[in-house]
Scaffold this motif. Structure first.
Motif, mmCIF file in Angstrom:
data_model
loop_
_atom_site.group_PDB
_atom_site.id
_atom_site.type_symbol
_atom_site.label_atom_id
_atom_site.label_comp_id
_atom_site.label_asym_id
_atom_site.label_seq_id
_atom_site.Cartn_x
_atom_site.Cartn_y
_atom_site.Cartn_z
ATOM 1 N N TYR A 45 0.854 -1.197 0.000
ATOM 2 C CA TYR A 45 0.000 0.000 0.000
ATOM 3 C C TYR A 45 0.882 1.236 0.000
ATOM 4 C CZ TYR A 45 -4.169 -2.733 0.510
ATOM 5 O OH TYR A 45 -5.189 -3.606 0.270
ATOM 6 N N LYS A 46 0.467 2.217 -0.798
ATOM 7 C CA LYS A 46 1.329 3.387 -1.001
ATOM 8 C C LYS A 46 1.424 4.298 0.214
ATOM 9 C CE LYS A 46 1.363 3.486 -5.951
ATOM 10 N NZ LYS A 46 0.941 4.133 -7.183
ATOM 11 N N SER A 47 0.488 4.085 1.177
ATOM 12 C CA SER A 47 0.530 4.943 2.367
ATOM 13 C C SER A 47 1.599 4.471 3.355
ATOM 14 C CB SER A 47 -0.846 4.917 3.052
ATOM 15 O OG SER A 47 -1.239 3.580 3.260
ATOM 16 N N SER A 48 2.203 3.300 3.102
ATOM 17 C CA SER A 48 3.109 2.753 4.136
ATOM 18 C C SER A 48 4.545 3.244 3.984
ATOM 19 C CB SER A 48 3.082 1.225 4.109
ATOM 20 O OG SER A 48 3.751 0.748 2.953
ATOM 21 N N GLU A 112 -3.731 2.746 -5.422
ATOM 22 C CA GLU A 112 -3.626 2.394 -3.998
ATOM 23 C C GLU A 112 -2.361 1.649 -3.617
ATOM 24 O OE1 GLU A 112 -6.764 0.588 -1.600
ATOM 25 O OE2 GLU A 112 -8.134 1.409 -3.086
ATOM 26 N N TYR A 113 -1.889 0.765 -4.520
ATOM 27 C CA TYR A 113 -0.730 -0.065 -4.163
ATOM 28 C C TYR A 113 0.179 -0.297 -5.360
ATOM 29 C CZ TYR A 113 -3.173 -3.868 -6.505
ATOM 30 O OH TYR A 113 -3.805 -4.627 -7.443
ATOM 31 N N ARG A 152 -7.198 2.221 8.169
ATOM 32 C CA ARG A 152 -7.234 2.750 6.797
ATOM 33 C C ARG A 152 -8.619 3.210 6.363
ATOM 34 N NH1 ARG A 152 -3.864 -1.406 4.826
ATOM 35 N NH2 ARG A 152 -5.660 -2.466 3.962
#
Ligand SMILES: Cc1cc2nc3c(=O)[nH]c(=O)nc-3n(C[C@H](O)[C@H](O)[C@H](O)COP(=O)(O)O)c2cc1C
Length: 194
Positions: A45-48, A112-113, A152
């Motif tokens: 996931y791109k937020s990590s 998202e990923y 999330r």
């Protein structure tokens, strides 16, 4: 040496992935290594922080362990420096049963990923662990995945549903888990139920 000897096998193997940022800061997070007949992938996931570090260094280490307390701590907190060791200059977890350092190449991306294909560079086996299936251990892992999803999502109804599912897993941990599983579930409960 072969990746399968490390405990990572076909399907999705839940491990703790350690990474390093370009400036040298270490990070650890539970991540699933996806293994097909003879290839390995990871979907990040791109937020990590893990995603950012892998983008910067094109490398990650898979740490194979059944220590559920470590899984929960890696998911929500920074592991202290004392947990890390160095393998060929890359961070790995001292307590892990085996380490695989992978080269990561971008294979596919969405909003998202990103999916990375993994090529093993270094493989180390510290010990081979014999362990019977424990429903409590599996339940902690499931509850931890739900907890990371809980953070999330924004929809309140979805959050409530995730909490209900976590409570069900907490019952299984209470019935089947050992002291490490109960300690790990205790950390989750403190964070999400109290
Ligand atoms: C068992 C387990 C498996 C997970 N697998 C993944 C995964 O494959 N990819 C991913 O992006 N996040 C996965 N997560 C969620 C991350 O661990 C979580 O978002 C974490 O907070 C990311 O930490 P970081 O920002 O330090 O990288 C998983 C969580 C658990 C508990």
């Amino acid at each position: 040496m072969n990746v399968r000897e490390t405990g990572i096998d076909e399907g999705i193997s839940e491990v703790i992935v350690t990474t390093r940022s370009a400036s040298g800061t270490f990070n650890a997070a539970p991540i699933g290594i996806i293994t097909t007949t003879n290839e390995h992938f990871v979907k990040l996931y791109k937020s990590s922080r893990t995603f950012i570090n892998v983008q910067e260094t094109k490398k990650l280490a898979a740490n194979v362990t059944s220590d559920v307390v470590l899984f929960v701590k890696a998911a929500f907190d920074d592991l202290g420096e004392s947990h890390y060791s160095s393998l060929s200059g890359f961070p790995v977890l001292k307590e892990a049963n085996s380490w695989i350092i992978f080269q990561a190449a971008l294979a596919e991306k969405s909003t998202e990923y990103s999916l990375f294909q993994l090529t093993p560079l270094t493989i180390v086996i510290n010990r081979k662990e014999l362990k019977a299936i424990n429903r409590g251990l599996n339940a902690v892992i499931e509850a931890t995945i739900l907890a990371t999803r809980y953070l999330r999502v924004n929809d309140e109804r979805e959050k409530e549903e995730l909490k209900k599912q976590m409570e069900r897993y907490a019952e299984i941990v209470e019935k089947c888990g050992g002291h490490r599983e109960k300690e790990a579930m205790g950390i989750l409960e403190k964070k999400f139920f109290k």
